[in-house]
Design an enzyme around this catalytic site. Structure first.
Site, PDB file in Angstrom:
ATOM      1  N   GLN A   1       0.756  -1.260   0.015  1.00 22.90           N
ATOM      2  CA  GLN A   1      -0.160   0.059   0.019  1.00 22.90           C
ATOM      3  C   GLN A   1       0.930   1.369   0.098  1.00 22.90           C
ATOM      4  O   GLN A   1       0.465   2.317  -0.008  1.00 22.90           O
ATOM      5  CB  GLN A   1      -0.944   0.156   1.344  1.00 22.90           C
ATOM      6  CG  GLN A   1      -1.861  -1.055   1.336  1.00 22.90           C
ATOM      7  CD  GLN A   1      -2.604  -1.127   2.682  1.00 22.90           C
ATOM      8  OE1 GLN A   1      -2.465  -2.175   3.391  1.00 22.90           O
ATOM      9  NE2 GLN A   1      -3.230   0.204   3.196  1.00 22.90           N
TER      10      GLN A   1
ATOM     11  N   ARG B   1      -5.767   7.559  17.071  1.00 24.27           N
ATOM     12  CA  ARG B   1      -7.104   7.559  16.735  1.00 24.27           C
ATOM     13  C   ARG B   1      -8.079   6.852  17.354  1.00 24.27           C
ATOM     14  O   ARG B   1      -9.263   7.058  17.425  1.00 24.27           O
ATOM     15  CB  ARG B   1      -7.089   6.946  15.092  1.00 24.27           C
ATOM     16  CG  ARG B   1      -8.386   7.098  14.428  1.00 24.27           C
ATOM     17  CD  ARG B   1      -8.217   6.511  12.897  1.00 24.27           C
ATOM     18  NE  ARG B   1      -7.730   7.497  11.869  1.00 24.27           N
ATOM     19  CZ  ARG B   1      -8.512   8.398  11.336  1.00 24.27           C
ATOM     20  NH1 ARG B   1      -9.617   8.464  11.577  1.00 24.27           N
ATOM     21  NH2 ARG B   1      -8.128   9.053  10.422  1.00 24.27           N
TER      22      ARG B   1
ATOM     23  N   ARG C   1      -7.817  -1.438   8.513  1.00 20.36           N
ATOM     24  CA  ARG C   1      -9.088  -0.845   8.231  1.00 20.36           C
ATOM     25  C   ARG C   1      -9.781  -0.162   9.578  1.00 20.36           C
ATOM     26  O   ARG C   1     -10.323  -0.941  10.375  1.00 20.36           O
ATOM     27  CB  ARG C   1      -9.815  -1.710   7.568  1.00 20.36           C
ATOM     28  CG  ARG C   1     -10.908  -1.113   6.878  1.00 20.36           C
ATOM     29  CD  ARG C   1     -11.728  -2.240   6.145  1.00 20.36           C
ATOM     30  NE  ARG C   1     -12.705  -1.755   5.175  1.00 20.36           N
ATOM     31  CZ  ARG C   1     -13.334  -2.486   4.124  1.00 20.36           C
ATOM     32  NH1 ARG C   1     -13.365  -3.809   4.265  1.00 20.36           N
ATOM     33  NH2 ARG C   1     -14.263  -1.883   3.167  1.00 20.36           N
TER      34      ARG C   1
ATOM     35  N   ALA D   1      -6.015   5.327   5.372  1.00 19.03           N
ATOM     36  CA  ALA D   1      -6.843   6.330   6.045  1.00 19.03           C
ATOM     37  C   ALA D   1      -8.095   6.762   5.391  1.00 19.03           C
ATOM     38  O   ALA D   1      -8.755   7.932   5.214  1.00 19.03           O
ATOM     39  CB  ALA D   1      -6.126   7.820   6.478  1.00 19.03           C
TER      40      ALA D   1
ATOM     41  N   GLU E   1     -12.761   2.851   5.228  1.00 20.28           N
ATOM     42  CA  GLU E   1     -12.840   2.475   6.769  1.00 20.28           C
ATOM     43  C   GLU E   1     -14.170   2.404   7.588  1.00 20.28           C
ATOM     44  O   GLU E   1     -14.316   1.353   8.132  1.00 20.28           O
ATOM     45  CB  GLU E   1     -11.845   3.242   7.501  1.00 20.28           C
ATOM     46  CG  GLU E   1     -10.384   2.728   7.132  1.00 20.28           C
ATOM     47  CD  GLU E   1      -9.343   3.792   7.667  1.00 20.28           C
ATOM     48  OE1 GLU E   1      -9.310   4.870   7.045  1.00 20.28           O
ATOM     49  OE2 GLU E   1      -8.448   3.523   8.370  1.00 20.28           O
TER      50      GLU E   1
END
Lengths: 779, 480
Positions: A218, A331, A363, A532, A734
């Site tokens: 990724q 987060r 995720r 994200a 997500e």
């Protein structure tokens, strides 16, 4: 032969050229769908193999914590087909593949920190030969004390990063003064990404000591940087390419670097192309997963269920190194409000260092765990007060004009959670079903049903502001075709088709004219990870700008060439009208080329408005929020703990969707993946610190039959993003995963009873977990 | 007749002949590494994810062509002998698509696409064998294919809608397959390792006697993993899959007679027809690609303590016919297992047939499987019961359990606590007490020891409830 229907590559291809429908907003198939179904889509391991390619296997630690007393690889070297072995000493540059903190060795030196840590690699003529040889290593360990769970780590103050605290208001006083209070410790498990394509990378030596890496990643830019560091090269000497991944889900954000670095080091040592493809078991043992969390909460509330003060103390299993655990845990702290206004709140977050694999992105990136905490608390409040949890949820939702500032001082400007709840409650027939379920449960001794509705509000942007940038490169060729490059990677989420739709509309051309190129560090430098949920937001905007630059140049040229005002130049239907002159796109491109108009451009985008100070945990980390809600109904067998979702109703906000088919797929797939996290997917480590669930035989992701027989998913219609995103769409990667919290709470609803109204249910809610929550007297 | 040394099978309308083949090379390795056919993927190399699914066609009952999906990642190449191999590439040699493929595109059934070729092949097998499947049948047909992206809704939609397109002409398969018919046995030698595929039982018996240390290979759904996961080198392999007489499933006056090499997909329907109470357990037993390769005999002979079939077969007083050389003997399954992975087979002896008595009287027979996931999971506990009542007095109660001890075995104390008693809650409560004397389970990744026992007690309670109310639903039937 078996036969045969003409391939309809894309729905758009059947449209007549005289009329071109907008690509943006159309439910187009995935750009590679025709390749997927025919087996012609090439993944990294499917690429043609260069001559003299060597295959690699990694030798891993079998113990969680030890000094490496002796490493004897003589039998590895003499194993049939073996060409060479690589150890830490063979690394010419930095022995590190950690993305933020340099604490992740490629090969262990002196000490191993988890069972599964790479110690050496063996290069052989075949995959089989390499894997057989790797097992012949004789490694002596002087075992050291190992910390195998987050609570022990908290006790021993074993952390990968300092603990962090966020406070708003006066939670202590609010808790002390609250008329009602609940506190408890809750557990939520980790999750393996279980991408179907395991980790793989191939390193191929190039001219003048350059290196080409094909990686299932990724984050090609980070692989480039870490390979360069490890092999003592400059970034400009390393190229990383990824056309597609067979799933990633965060598991190939930072973790792909280890695999690529091993391939690069081996390639340098052997001076041959080298490929490392991890066996499934090795992949699951060696690479990081979602963090499991233990959360203590203490909540004070009034008679109506409104939260007056709340305290969270979170401990997460980060494993042996920092990896992405800092931002993941940040987060979790940001997300512990979910959709609720928390006036007085303290969050203490411990990032626990354990002798287990270093956990990483998955995720949701900490968001799911943060929301797990607050939703559990909300449910407990309702159950303590004897209310429907729905009412407590609504009582605590963020307001539109007041009660609308988050605990990190960002004003929630786009709140639509009430509208979503209103619509979903009506369409799901929630109230009458709840009554019917109560009646059913009174007459059913063994099977019990439950129902729950939960909201999602998920902040969109990398919380590290500098990562919110993206680049694109668009070429227009003389034959009227276009090559599209950007820094985003395709892992199945439909990013490539969405960005192509944007570019097609920018040029007003059919998608068939656009060749979507592999993500390649040669084309777009310094790209952030595709993560994200921001891939389409950022790369779509960057590509639009690149295409827009070319369009602008061509428009200016046409105005001069045809002596018409720019306002009289119209791009439509695969062509351009300049005053009275009409040209096809191809003719127009050729004319522009002949007049020396540059037909290639880069585009760059940085997310506006965001500004966030990590030292005070305040500011605007998120450009906007995405919203959604789900109602899940389940049935639980109170004798066996087995359970099943019966009906699911989802309403989710994608802004103005770029591609409703792709977005629907993200919502449905996200929900089911979240369902797995909260029900069947259990990571088990044995008392030797070894992962016991390292293959699909023992680690159970949902199958077809786990999908509710009644599954209704809708995209919220006509709600444009209040922010100026690409076509006013919203990120969707997500947020839907967390819709599955409704399934967990429906299970808890089903097993709650008069004698046990607040069952202590741990996630994942396996049959064992449910039997434990029911207690022995239930039997 | 001299033995053949060449493996022959059909691929894309051509007969392929392979000499000097590594006998434990998997079909997937052959496809990807030797032929460069990269459409079939390796997701796990243990038959659990389905990314490698291919379809096998073969002649059954003379000239009818049967097709079935299997996992190519654990299937050894020589087992293709005499069959046709159909891969995802076979479905669309040109730019045209099979309805299964087209429906997957139109219904957005692929996201990352890695699992898709495997799904397409399971869909193709379903397309060829079932013209109008309902949701339950679709779930069953796809139970061996994992998708991590879509959540399955669009794939189910694609299955439902693939029948709407015009049916493609079926290729002629029987003619080529009949050309592969060959009475000679197969014998491969490769770098000092041997692979035998005898044609008849006598030859099998003599081979097993001659090579007592040989690995007897049936479906390979376990032995495949010895190679792909444990990297074992099998020196001598004797394959039972070409012995026609071992693959029959027959019903005699007294019992169901199942050849040791009959695949589960062939054996199960007959068992379930006579014992409908075993339906759910067998539905949950592995997955179609595994049941299409794995054999009931293999499940028994392998003797894993978590094998799913044995508890049910035990309570039915199933017996096994064993053969060594020319000598046959019969043993009760109940007496077959001695200890963890140790059974009564003598050197040079093999499992020949399985004899399952037919139902007598109005005995109630059931089996429960308890696992984290409904489909394609390994049991944490598997129980089976056979209950004969006379005016609510227990004439005979049998119970056997897997997952609780070193072998699947009977619950003797529990049976004793029930036999002769009134069939009521008090009896069940004392039976649950007795279960704790019968078994001292262990903790592992599937369940912890105390919960295993409690679940078993609860499963017995559930069986009791089911005998009182035969419409009592499970979470798997409820609302469907």
């Amino acid at each position: 032969m078996i036969a045969w229907k003409r391939c309809t590559r894309m729905a758009a291809s059947t449209k007549s050229p005289a009329h071109r429908d907008a690509a943006v907003g159309a439910p187009l198939p995935h750009d590679s769908a025709h390749l997927h179904v025919t087996g012609r889509a090439s993944y990294t391991d499917d690429l043609p193999e260069p001559r003299r390619l060597l295959h690699l296997a990694v030798g891993m630690s079998t113990v969680p914590h030890a000094r490496l007393a002796a490493i004897d690889l003589s039998e590895v070297r003499s194993s049939p087909g073996v060409v060479d072995v690589c150890l830490a000493d063979d690394i010419t540059g930095e022995n590190n593949c950690g993305p933020i903190v340099a604490d992740d060795p490629i090969f262990a030196v002196d000490e191993v920190m988890y069972a599964g840590q790479s110690i050496f690699a063996v290069a052989a003529l075949t995959v089989d030969a390499a894997r057989k040889a790797a097992r012949r290593a004789k490694i002596e360990y002087d075992e050291l004390d190992a910390i195998l769970d987050p609570l022990t780590a908290v006790d021993r103050k074993s952390f990968v990063l300092p603990s962090e605290t966020m406070v708003r208001g006066d939670p202590k006083a609010a808790l002390a003064a609250a008329p009602h209070r609940v506190s408890r410790r809750i557990y939520v498990g980790g999750q393996d990404q279980f991408y179907l394509e395991g980790h793989v990378a191939m390193a191929i030596p190039q001219d003048d000591n350059c290196l080409l890496i094909y990686s299932s990643t990724q984050h090609p830019d980070e692989v480039q940087a870490l390979v360069a560091h490890a092999t003592n090269r400059r970034a400009s000497d390393v190229t990383v390419i990824c056309r597609r991944m067979g799933g990633a889900f965060g598991g190939k954000e930072s973790q792909a670097a280890l695999i690529a670095c091993v391939a690069a080091v081996a390639s340098d040592k052997t001076r041959r192309p080298c490929k490392l493809r991890l066996d499934r078991d090795d992949d699951m043992i060696m690479t990081g997963k979602r963090h499991d969390f233990v959360i203590d909460y203490d909540v004070g509330f009034d008679d109506t269920g409104r939260i007056l003060g709340i305290d969270f103390e979170m401990a997460s299993r980060c494993g042996m190194s920092a990896d992405l655990s800092g931002p993941v845990n940040d987060r979790a702290m940001f997300s512990c409000d979910n959709a609720y206004f928390l006036e007085n709140v303290r969050i203490l977050s411990h990032r626990c260092k354990t002798n287990t694999v270093s956990n990483t992105a998955f995720r949701g990136f900490g968001g799911p765990q943060g929301m797990f905490g607050i939703e559990y608390a909300i449910e407990d409040i309702a159950r303590q007060l004897g209310k429907d949890p729905l009412d407590v949820r609504r009582r605590n939702f963020y307001g539109k004009t007041d009660r609308n500032v988050t605990h990190y001082q960002q004003t929630v400007e786009d709140n639509i959670i009430d509208e979503i709840f209103d619509q979903l409650l009506a369409s799901s027939d929630y109230e009458s079903r709840r009554a019917e379920i109560s009646a059913f449960n009174k007459n059913s001794a063994i099977l019990k049903r439950g129902i729950a509705i939960t909201p999602v509000k998920f902040g969109i942007s990398f919380t590290n502001t500098l990562l919110n940038q993206a680049g694109a490169l668009v070429h227009v060729y003389k034959d009227g075709t276009v090559q599209l490059n950007h820094g985003g990677t395709e892992m199945g989420q439909g990013l490539y088709i969405k960005v192509a739709q944007v570019v097609a509309d920018e040029f007003q051309i059919d998608l068939e004219r656009i060749r979507i190129m592999a993500t390649d560090t040669c084309k777009v430098p310094n790209a952030s990870a595709t993560a994200a949920s921001s891939g389409a937001d950022m790369n779509g905007m960057a590509a639009k700008k690149a295409a827009g630059k070319i369009r602008r140049r061509m428009t200016e040229f046409a105005a001069r060439h045809f002596s018409v005002p720019e306002a009289d130049i119209e791009w439509k239907n695969n062509g351009v009208r300049a005053g009275d002159t009409e040209l096809s796109f191809t003719e127009f491109v050729q004319l522009a080329w002949a007049n020396r108009v540059p037909l290639s451009a880069t585009g760059f985008y940085k997310t506006p408005k965001i500004n966030y100070d990590r030292s005070t945990f305040s500011g605007r980390p998120f450009f906007y929020f995405a919203y959604g809600a789900a109602v899940t109904e389940v049935v639980v067998d109170t004798l066996t703990g087995e359970n099943r979702t019966l009906r699911v109703d989802i309403l989710h906000d994608c802004g103005r969707s770029l591609n409703p088919a792709v977005d629907l797929g993200q919502i449905e797939g996200g929900y089911v993946q979240g369902l797995g996290w909260l029900t069947t997917e259990e990571l088990v480590w044995n008392d030797r610190g070894q992962l016991a669930t390292h293959a699909p035989s023992t680690y159970k992701i949902p199958t077809c039959s786990d999908l509710a027989p009644d599954f209704r998913v809708e995209i919220m219609q006509s709600v444009a993003n209040t922010e100026d995103t690409i076509y006013r769409s919203k990120a969707v990667g997500e947020p839907p995963l967390m819709l599955a919290l409704s399934a967990f709470h429906a299970i808890r609803d089903a097993i709650a009873s008069d004698t046990n109204p607040m069952p202590d249910l741990r996630a994942p809610a396996t049959p064992e977990s449910i039997l434990n929550a029911l207690g022995t007297d239930a039997a | 007749m001299t033995d053949r040394t060449t493996v022959r099978f059909v691929l894309d309308g051509e007969i392929v002949e392979i000499r000097d083949v590594d006998p434990t090379r998997t079909v997937l390795q052959y496809l990807r590494e030797d032929l460069g056919r990269k459409g079939s993927k390796e997701g796990c190399a243990e038959g659990d994810c389905g990314a490698c699914t291919v379809v096998i066609a073969e002649l059954v009952d003379g000239d009818r062509v049967g097709v079935r999906a299997i996992n190519s990642c654990i299937q050894f190449l020589p087992t293709l002998d005499g069959k046709e191999l159909i891969t995802v590439e076979s479905l669309s040699p040109e730019d045209e698509l099979h309805p299964a493929q087209d429906a997957m595109i139109q219904n957005h059934g692929s996201q990352c696409g890695f699992c898709t070729p495997g799904f397409v092949m399971s869909m193709y097998a379903l397309y060829e064998t079932n013209g109008n499947p309902g949701r339950r049948e679709i779930d069953d047909a796809l139970a061996g294919n994992l998708c991590r992206c879509t959540g399955y809704r669009p794939i189910i939609a694609a299955v439902t809608r693939m029948y709407a397109a015009a049916r493609p002409a079926s290729p002629e398969r029987a003619q080529l397959l009949s050309k592969l018919k060959n009475e000679a046995s197969l014998r491969i030698e490769h770098k000092g390792r041997q692979f035998f595929a005898p044609q008849d039982v006598d030859e099998l018996a003599s081979l097993v006697k001659r090579y007592p240390d040989a690995t007897i290979l049936a479906g390979g759904t376990d032995i495949g993993l010895w190679v792909t996961k444990q990297h074992r080198e099998l020196d001598t392999v004797i394959y039972t899959g070409r012995v026609a007489k071992l693959q029959t499933v027959a019903v005699t006056e007294s019992h169901i007679d199942i050849g040791a090499a009959a695949i589960l997909s062939d054996a199960v329907p007959t068992l379930v027809q006579h014992y409908p109470g075993l339906d759910e357990m067998f539905r949950r037993f592995a997955s179609p690609p595994i049941r299409n390769a794995g054999t009931l005999g293999g499940n028994i002979a392998n003797g894993s303590p978590i094998g799913d079939s044995m508890a049910a077969l035990m309570v039915l007083d199933t017996s096994l016919v064993l053969r060594r050389g020319d000598v046959e003997r019969e043993i009760l399954l109940q007496d077959f297992y001695h200890d963890y992975m140790v059974n009564d087979l003598q050197t040079g002896e093999f499992l020949l047939r399985i004899k399952v008595p037919l139902p007598t009287g109005d005995a109630i027979v059931r089996s429960h499987k308890w696992s984290k996931r409904f489909d394609q999971d390994i049991s944490a506990v598997c129980t089976a019961y056979r209950l004969q009542l006379d005016d609510n007095v227990v004439v005979s109660f049998r119970m056997a359990c897997g997952g609780l001890a070193a072998t699947v075995r009977s619950a003797a104390n529990t049976e004793a606590a029930v036999n002769g008693k009134q069939w009521n809650e008090a009896t069940i409560n004392s039976a649950c007490q007795a279960l704790a004397m019968d078994f001292s389970p262990i903790t592992d990744m599937r369940a912890s020891a105390d919960i295993r026992l409690r679940a078993t007690q609860n499963l017995l309670r559930r069986f009791y409830a089911e005998t009182l109310d035969d419409r009592l639903e499970t979470v798997y039937t409820y609302g469907r």
